[in-house]
Design an enzyme around this catalytic site. Structure first.
Site, PDB file in Angstrom:
ATOM      1  N   GLU A 158      -0.293  -5.107  10.919  1.00 28.33           N
ATOM      2  CA  GLU A 158       0.697  -4.871   9.868  1.00 28.33           C
ATOM      3  C   GLU A 158       2.011  -5.566  10.220  1.00 28.33           C
ATOM      4  O   GLU A 158       2.718  -6.020   9.344  1.00 28.33           O
ATOM      5  CB  GLU A 158       0.963  -3.374   9.703  1.00 28.33           C
ATOM      6  CG  GLU A 158      -0.042  -2.693   8.855  1.00 28.33           C
ATOM      7  CD  GLU A 158       0.408  -1.314   8.425  1.00 28.33           C
ATOM      8  OE1 GLU A 158      -0.396  -0.672   7.743  1.00 28.33           O
ATOM      9  OE2 GLU A 158       1.517  -0.858   8.733  1.00 28.33           O
TER      10      GLU A 158
ATOM     11  N   HIS B 128       0.845  -1.191   0.000  1.00 27.37           N
ATOM     12  CA  HIS B 128       0.000   0.000   0.000  1.00 27.37           C
ATOM     13  C   HIS B 128       0.881   1.242   0.000  1.00 27.37           C
ATOM     14  O   HIS B 128       2.092   1.162   0.161  1.00 27.37           O
ATOM     15  CB  HIS B 128      -0.978   0.003   1.178  1.00 27.37           C
ATOM     16  CG  HIS B 128      -0.338   0.083   2.526  1.00 27.37           C
ATOM     17  ND1 HIS B 128      -1.055   0.354   3.660  1.00 27.37           N
ATOM     18  CD2 HIS B 128       0.932  -0.058   2.940  1.00 27.37           C
ATOM     19  CE1 HIS B 128      -0.252   0.357   4.712  1.00 27.37           C
ATOM     20  NE2 HIS B 128       0.958   0.114   4.296  1.00 27.37           N
TER      21      HIS B 128
ATOM     22  N   HIS C  19       3.659  -5.280   3.557  1.00 24.71           N
ATOM     23  CA  HIS C  19       3.596  -5.892   4.885  1.00 24.71           C
ATOM     24  C   HIS C  19       3.174  -7.347   4.729  1.00 24.71           C
ATOM     25  O   HIS C  19       2.527  -7.710   3.748  1.00 24.71           O
ATOM     26  CB  HIS C  19       2.551  -5.196   5.770  1.00 24.71           C
ATOM     27  CG  HIS C  19       2.832  -3.767   6.033  1.00 24.71           C
ATOM     28  ND1 HIS C  19       3.751  -3.349   6.954  1.00 24.71           N
ATOM     29  CD2 HIS C  19       2.311  -2.646   5.478  1.00 24.71           C
ATOM     30  CE1 HIS C  19       3.784  -2.032   6.970  1.00 24.71           C
ATOM     31  NE2 HIS C  19       2.921  -1.574   6.083  1.00 24.71           N
TER      32      HIS C  19
ATOM     33  N   HIS D 110       4.965   0.364  -0.256  1.00 23.35           N
ATOM     34  CA  HIS D 110       5.716  -0.627   0.510  1.00 23.35           C
ATOM     35  C   HIS D 110       4.768  -1.754   0.912  1.00 23.35           C
ATOM     36  O   HIS D 110       3.560  -1.638   0.742  1.00 23.35           O
ATOM     37  CB  HIS D 110       6.360   0.016   1.748  1.00 23.35           C
ATOM     38  CG  HIS D 110       5.351   0.558   2.714  1.00 23.35           C
ATOM     39  ND1 HIS D 110       4.715   1.761   2.521  1.00 23.35           N
ATOM     40  CD2 HIS D 110       4.841   0.042   3.854  1.00 23.35           C
ATOM     41  CE1 HIS D 110       3.865   1.970   3.519  1.00 23.35           C
ATOM     42  NE2 HIS D 110       3.914   0.943   4.341  1.00 23.35           N
TER      43      HIS D 110
ATOM     44  N   ASP E  59      -4.522 -10.895  -1.198  1.00 19.50           N
ATOM     45  CA  ASP E  59      -3.225 -11.574  -1.192  1.00 19.50           C
ATOM     46  C   ASP E  59      -2.356 -11.065  -2.345  1.00 19.50           C
ATOM     47  O   ASP E  59      -2.774 -11.119  -3.505  1.00 19.50           O
ATOM     48  CB  ASP E  59      -3.446 -13.079  -1.311  1.00 19.50           C
ATOM     49  CG  ASP E  59      -2.189 -13.893  -1.099  1.00 19.50           C
ATOM     50  OD1 ASP E  59      -1.180 -13.361  -0.607  1.00 19.50           O
ATOM     51  OD2 ASP E  59      -2.216 -15.087  -1.434  1.00 19.50           O
ATOM     52  N   HIS E  60      -1.186 -10.549  -2.029  1.00 18.13           N
ATOM     53  CA  HIS E  60      -0.239  -9.995  -2.996  1.00 18.13           C
ATOM     54  C   HIS E  60      -0.827  -8.817  -3.788  1.00 18.13           C
ATOM     55  O   HIS E  60      -0.387  -8.534  -4.900  1.00 18.13           O
ATOM     56  CB  HIS E  60       0.284 -11.071  -3.951  1.00 18.13           C
ATOM     57  CG  HIS E  60       1.267 -11.983  -3.305  1.00 18.13           C
ATOM     58  ND1 HIS E  60       0.884 -13.075  -2.563  1.00 18.13           N
ATOM     59  CD2 HIS E  60       2.621 -11.962  -3.295  1.00 18.13           C
ATOM     60  CE1 HIS E  60       1.965 -13.697  -2.123  1.00 18.13           C
ATOM     61  NE2 HIS E  60       3.030 -13.040  -2.541  1.00 18.13           N
TER      62      HIS E  60
ATOM     63  N   CYS F  86       6.175   6.468   4.095  1.00 20.30           N
ATOM     64  CA  CYS F  86       5.020   5.693   3.610  1.00 20.30           C
ATOM     65  C   CYS F  86       4.348   6.358   2.414  1.00 20.30           C
ATOM     66  O   CYS F  86       3.529   5.733   1.744  1.00 20.30           O
ATOM     67  CB  CYS F  86       4.007   5.495   4.732  1.00 20.30           C
ATOM     68  SG  CYS F  86       4.617   4.487   6.085  1.00 20.30           S
TER      69      CYS F  86
END
Length: 138
Positions: free
Chosen positions: A127, A16, A43, A41, A81-82, A35
């Site tokens: 996170e 995100h 998590h 980036h 996911d991903h 951020c």
């Protein structure tokens, strides 16, 4: 009948970026620090979903776990996911995919899909081991 809570957790990586298009890069950097930097980036998220309901005297369960797992996969893990979370429809209006907002999104996706025999009690989004947000029923 006894009431109880049950929590199921799932984990997946996703990315995100904290960035407002209506702000210039300097203001974004001041508000969100690193951020805000492109391309974003990632998590390794852990999401804990807690449901509450009456324990069925025949099965001893609040909800069938296979059914709950399918709901979580279809509404949360599968689409996230991903993924780059900024691209989710819930963030298309410019909302920022913070931990707090993601917890609400997970709630809003799961709550209407649950059977009437149970209710969503809490969604926790972690996170990492030092940062999480909880979204609870009112």
């Amino acid at each position: 009948m006894s009431r109880s809570s049950l929590t199921r957790a799932v984990e997946f990586p996703a990315g995100h970026r904290y960035y407002r298009d209506d702000w210039d890069p300097a203001r974004n950097e001041a508000a969100f620090g690193p951020c805000s930097r492109a391309p974003g980036h990632g998590h390794n998220y852990r999401i804990e979903i807690t449901v509450r309901g009456d324990v069925d005297p025949e099965t001893g369960m609040i909800i069938d776990l296979a059914f709950l797992d399918r709901l979580i996969h279809d509404h949360v893990k599968g689409p996230m996911d991903h993924a780059f979370l900024n691209d989710l429809p819930e963030f298309s209006d410019g909302a920022i995919p913070t931990t707090e907002n993601l917890a609400r999104v997970v709630w809003d996706r799961l709550e209407p899909a649950l059977p009437s025999s149970c209710s969503l009690e809490q969604v926790r989004v972690l996170e990492d081991r030092n940062l999480w947000a909880d979204y609870r029923s009112q």
